[in-house]
Design a protein around this motif. Structure first.
Motif, PDB file in Angstrom:
ATOM      1  N   GLU A  30       0.888  -1.290   0.015  1.00 42.38           N
ATOM      2  CA  GLU A  30      -0.154  -0.186  -0.087  1.00 42.38           C
ATOM      3  C   GLU A  30       0.812   1.160  -0.119  1.00 42.38           C
ATOM      4  N   GLU A  31       0.493   2.204  -0.739  1.00 43.80           N
ATOM      5  CA  GLU A  31       1.416   3.462  -0.943  1.00 43.80           C
ATOM      6  C   GLU A  31       1.146   4.205   0.069  1.00 43.80           C
ATOM      7  N   LYS A  32       1.912   4.725   1.206  1.00 40.56           N
ATOM      8  CA  LYS A  32       1.829   5.456   2.200  1.00 40.56           C
ATOM      9  C   LYS A  32       2.277   7.154   1.883  1.00 40.56           C
ATOM     10  N   ILE A  33       3.364   7.108   1.093  1.00 42.03           N
ATOM     11  CA  ILE A  33       3.849   8.654   1.099  1.00 42.03           C
ATOM     12  C   ILE A  33       4.396   8.677  -0.353  1.00 42.03           C
ATOM     13  N   SER A  34       4.438   9.853  -1.210  1.00 44.91           N
ATOM     14  CA  SER A  34       4.723   9.871  -2.277  1.00 44.91           C
ATOM     15  C   SER A  34       5.389  10.912  -2.544  1.00 44.91           C
ATOM     16  N   PHE A  35       6.522  11.390  -3.158  1.00 41.72           N
ATOM     17  CA  PHE A  35       7.247  13.024  -3.221  1.00 41.72           C
ATOM     18  C   PHE A  35       7.471  12.814  -4.792  1.00 41.72           C
ATOM     19  N   LYS A  36       7.127  14.089  -5.456  1.00 39.44           N
ATOM     20  CA  LYS A  36       7.626  14.311  -6.864  1.00 39.44           C
ATOM     21  C   LYS A  36       8.952  15.182  -6.698  1.00 39.44           C
ATOM     22  N   LEU A  37      10.056  14.484  -7.308  1.00 38.17           N
ATOM     23  CA  LEU A  37      11.080  15.226  -7.053  1.00 38.17           C
ATOM     24  C   LEU A  37      12.192  15.272  -8.514  1.00 38.17           C
ATOM     25  N   THR A  38      12.778  16.277  -8.395  1.00 38.56           N
ATOM     26  CA  THR A  38      13.678  16.356  -9.719  1.00 38.56           C
ATOM     27  C   THR A  38      15.290  16.431  -9.076  1.00 38.56           C
ATOM     28  N   ARG A  39      16.387  16.160  -9.929  1.00 37.99           N
ATOM     29  CA  ARG A  39      17.497  16.101  -9.370  1.00 37.99           C
ATOM     30  C   ARG A  39      17.912  17.573  -8.989  1.00 37.99           C
ATOM     31  N   LEU A  40      17.305  18.521  -9.539  1.00 39.45           N
ATOM     32  CA  LEU A  40      17.734  19.990  -9.371  1.00 39.45           C
ATOM     33  C   LEU A  40      17.214  20.260  -7.717  1.00 39.45           C
ATOM     34  N   ASN A  41      15.907  19.645  -7.645  1.00 36.39           N
ATOM     35  CA  ASN A  41      15.320  19.750  -6.241  1.00 36.39           C
ATOM     36  C   ASN A  41      16.315  19.349  -5.076  1.00 36.39           C
ATOM     37  N   VAL A  42      16.847  17.894  -5.465  1.00 34.95           N
ATOM     38  CA  VAL A  42      17.499  17.146  -4.524  1.00 34.95           C
ATOM     39  C   VAL A  42      19.026  17.819  -4.135  1.00 34.95           C
ATOM     40  N   ILE A  43      19.595  18.581  -5.217  1.00 33.95           N
ATOM     41  CA  ILE A  43      20.814  19.345  -5.148  1.00 33.95           C
ATOM     42  C   ILE A  43      20.588  20.443  -4.178  1.00 33.95           C
ATOM     43  N   SER A  44      19.294  21.171  -4.504  1.00 31.10           N
ATOM     44  CA  SER A  44      18.975  22.413  -3.836  1.00 31.10           C
ATOM     45  C   SER A  44      18.687  22.155  -2.314  1.00 31.10           C
ATOM     46  N   LEU A  45      17.886  21.174  -1.973  1.00 28.63           N
ATOM     47  CA  LEU A  45      17.475  20.591  -0.605  1.00 28.63           C
ATOM     48  C   LEU A  45      19.115  20.309   0.088  1.00 28.63           C
ATOM     49  N   THR A  46      19.754  19.599  -0.700  1.00 26.68           N
ATOM     50  CA  THR A  46      21.044  18.972   0.043  1.00 26.68           C
ATOM     51  C   THR A  46      22.044  20.521   0.514  1.00 26.68           C
ATOM     52  N   ALA A  47      22.162  21.380  -0.530  1.00 27.85           N
ATOM     53  CA  ALA A  47      22.978  22.383  -0.350  1.00 27.85           C
ATOM     54  C   ALA A  47      22.453  23.298   0.841  1.00 27.85           C
ATOM     55  N   LEU A  48      20.879  23.660   0.891  1.00 33.17           N
ATOM     56  CA  LEU A  48      20.374  24.271   1.815  1.00 33.17           C
ATOM     57  C   LEU A  48      20.504  23.713   3.359  1.00 33.17           C
ATOM     58  N   SER A  49      20.357  22.369   3.223  1.00 29.18           N
ATOM     59  CA  SER A  49      20.285  21.625   4.636  1.00 29.18           C
ATOM     60  C   SER A  49      21.966  21.696   4.950  1.00 29.18           C
ATOM     61  N   THR A  50      22.999  21.610   4.015  1.00 33.84           N
ATOM     62  CA  THR A  50      24.169  21.693   4.660  1.00 33.84           C
ATOM     63  C   THR A  50      24.502  23.151   5.142  1.00 33.84           C
ATOM     64  N   PHE A  51      23.980  24.145   4.320  1.00 33.22           N
ATOM     65  CA  PHE A  51      24.120  25.663   4.975  1.00 33.22           C
ATOM     66  C   PHE A  51      23.668  25.936   6.290  1.00 33.22           C
ATOM     67  N   LEU A  52      22.300  25.376   6.407  1.00 32.28           N
ATOM     68  CA  LEU A  52      21.730  25.454   7.741  1.00 32.28           C
ATOM     69  C   LEU A  52      22.370  24.663   8.793  1.00 32.28           C
ATOM     70  N   LEU A  53      23.134  23.533   8.749  1.00 30.29           N
ATOM     71  CA  LEU A  53      23.704  22.716   9.585  1.00 30.29           C
ATOM     72  C   LEU A  53      24.949  23.522  10.105  1.00 30.29           C
ATOM     73  N   ILE A  54      25.488  24.152   8.987  1.00 30.07           N
ATOM     74  CA  ILE A  54      27.237  24.901   9.068  1.00 30.07           C
ATOM     75  C   ILE A  54      26.776  26.272  10.010  1.00 30.07           C
ATOM     76  N   THR A  55      25.539  26.826   9.624  1.00 30.45           N
ATOM     77  CA  THR A  55      25.154  27.976  10.190  1.00 30.45           C
ATOM     78  C   THR A  55      24.976  27.623  11.915  1.00 30.45           C
ATOM     79  N   LEU A  56      24.162  26.521  12.250  1.00 33.67           N
ATOM     80  CA  LEU A  56      23.393  26.436  13.482  1.00 33.67           C
ATOM     81  C   LEU A  56      24.928  26.024  14.332  1.00 33.67           C
ATOM     82  N   THR A  57      25.709  25.382  13.773  1.00 29.75           N
ATOM     83  CA  THR A  57      26.954  24.948  14.614  1.00 29.75           C
ATOM     84  C   THR A  57      27.778  26.034  14.866  1.00 29.75           C
TER      85      THR A  57
END
Length: 290
Positions: A30-57
């Motif tokens: 049974e399908e629980k959760i589904s996301f529509k993604l592009t490679r550009l979205n993944v790269i952007s989210l990864t960069a943003l998460s890294t930036f936020l993690l560094i800033t918080l540290t």
């Protein structure tokens, strides 16, 4: 050129090409959760998460006490405390050095270790640089009058009055017959009290033990510093019951009478009193006979 454009177009299409991320129930599919993604979205989210993690540290390190747990960092409070303690230690070392120098000079005087050369070395060094021809040795009229006035007075009268002003009750360290009196002319700055062997020697007043050790000439010696610049010395003991730094009370047993040292002819106590570095006659303040 056309090939390069074709490659760029394929790359852009790959970046914006949509994918679906689906989370299924493994048992029922049974399908629980589904996301529509592009490679550009993944790269952007990864960069943003890294930036936020560094800033918080950085914020945690800069503005919270957590930085004290990171090797190489220390709090300003600890640095201030360390600086203050360093200054206090330096001040205490200076005080200890001055006290040690003071006690050392007193120890040399009371144990007979000061020689004429030691006492006159500074004067000799200074006079070597002065020509006798340039010095006027004649005394002025005022100086002559002052000398006459001083000669008429008792040499130790000032010191004796200083002891009386302290209003201290001096306790006899031991009772017995005086075998040798206080005599400045022969530099015997003490009274020798004849007593039986193993008789307890008691402190003449409250004070702190500043010397407790063996000397070749006077055997086991104990010296106590009291209030008002008063110092008492006890020599030729058979045994010392107090150590340097101990606090003693008036009448407290501090040693056992004996006959130790080279300068002794029988069991007795060699007892001295000093005020501000000058000797006084103990018999003027203490009665030793029963």
């Amino acid at each position: 050129m056309a090939k390069k454009k074709k490659t760029e177009r394929k790359l852009s299409q790959k970046l914006i090409h949509k994918y679906r991320l689906v989370i299924l129930n493994e048992n029922t599919f049974e399908e629980k959760i589904s996301f529509k993604l592009t490679r550009l979205n993944v790269i952007s989210l990864t960069a943003l998460s890294t930036f936020l993690l560094i800033t918080l540290t950085i914020l945690l390190i800069a503005f919270t006490p957590l930085r004290e747990y990171i090797p190489g960092y220390s709090s300003s409070a600890l640095k201030e405390k360390a600086t203050r303690l360093t200054m206090q230690v330096d001040s205490l070392e200076s005080v200890v050095d001055r006290n040690n120098a003071y006690y050392k000079s007193i120890r040399k005087v009371l144990t007979g270790e000061v020689s004429d050369i030691d006492q006159q070395s500074d004067t000799i060094l200074n006079t070597n640089n002065i020509s006798p021809d340039n010095v006027d040795f004649s005394a002025s009229q005022e100086e002559k009058e002052l000398r006459d006035e001083v000669e008429k007075k008792d040499k130790f009268n000032l010191l004796e009055s200083a002891v009386r002003q302290t209003q201290m009750n001096l306790f006899p360290p031991v009772n017995g017959r005086i075998s040798a009196e206080y005599d400045v002319d022969i530099k015997h700055y003490a009274v020798d009290i004849v007593t039986e062997k193993d008789t307890p020697i008691k402190a003449t007043a409250d004070g702190t033990v500043i010397f407790s050790d063996w000397t070749p000439n006077t055997g086991y010696v104990l010296i106590i510093e009291h209030s008002f610049g008063l110092i008492s010395a006890y020599k030729h003991n058979a045994e010392l019951l107090k150590s340097q730094g101990d606090l003693v009370k008036t009448g407290e047993v501090i040693a056992i009478a004996g006959n130790t040292g080279e300068l002794t002819t029988g069991t007795h106590l060699h007892f001295e009193l000093w005020v501000d570095g000058y000797p006084v006659n103990p018999r003027d303040y203490i009665t030793f006979e029963d």
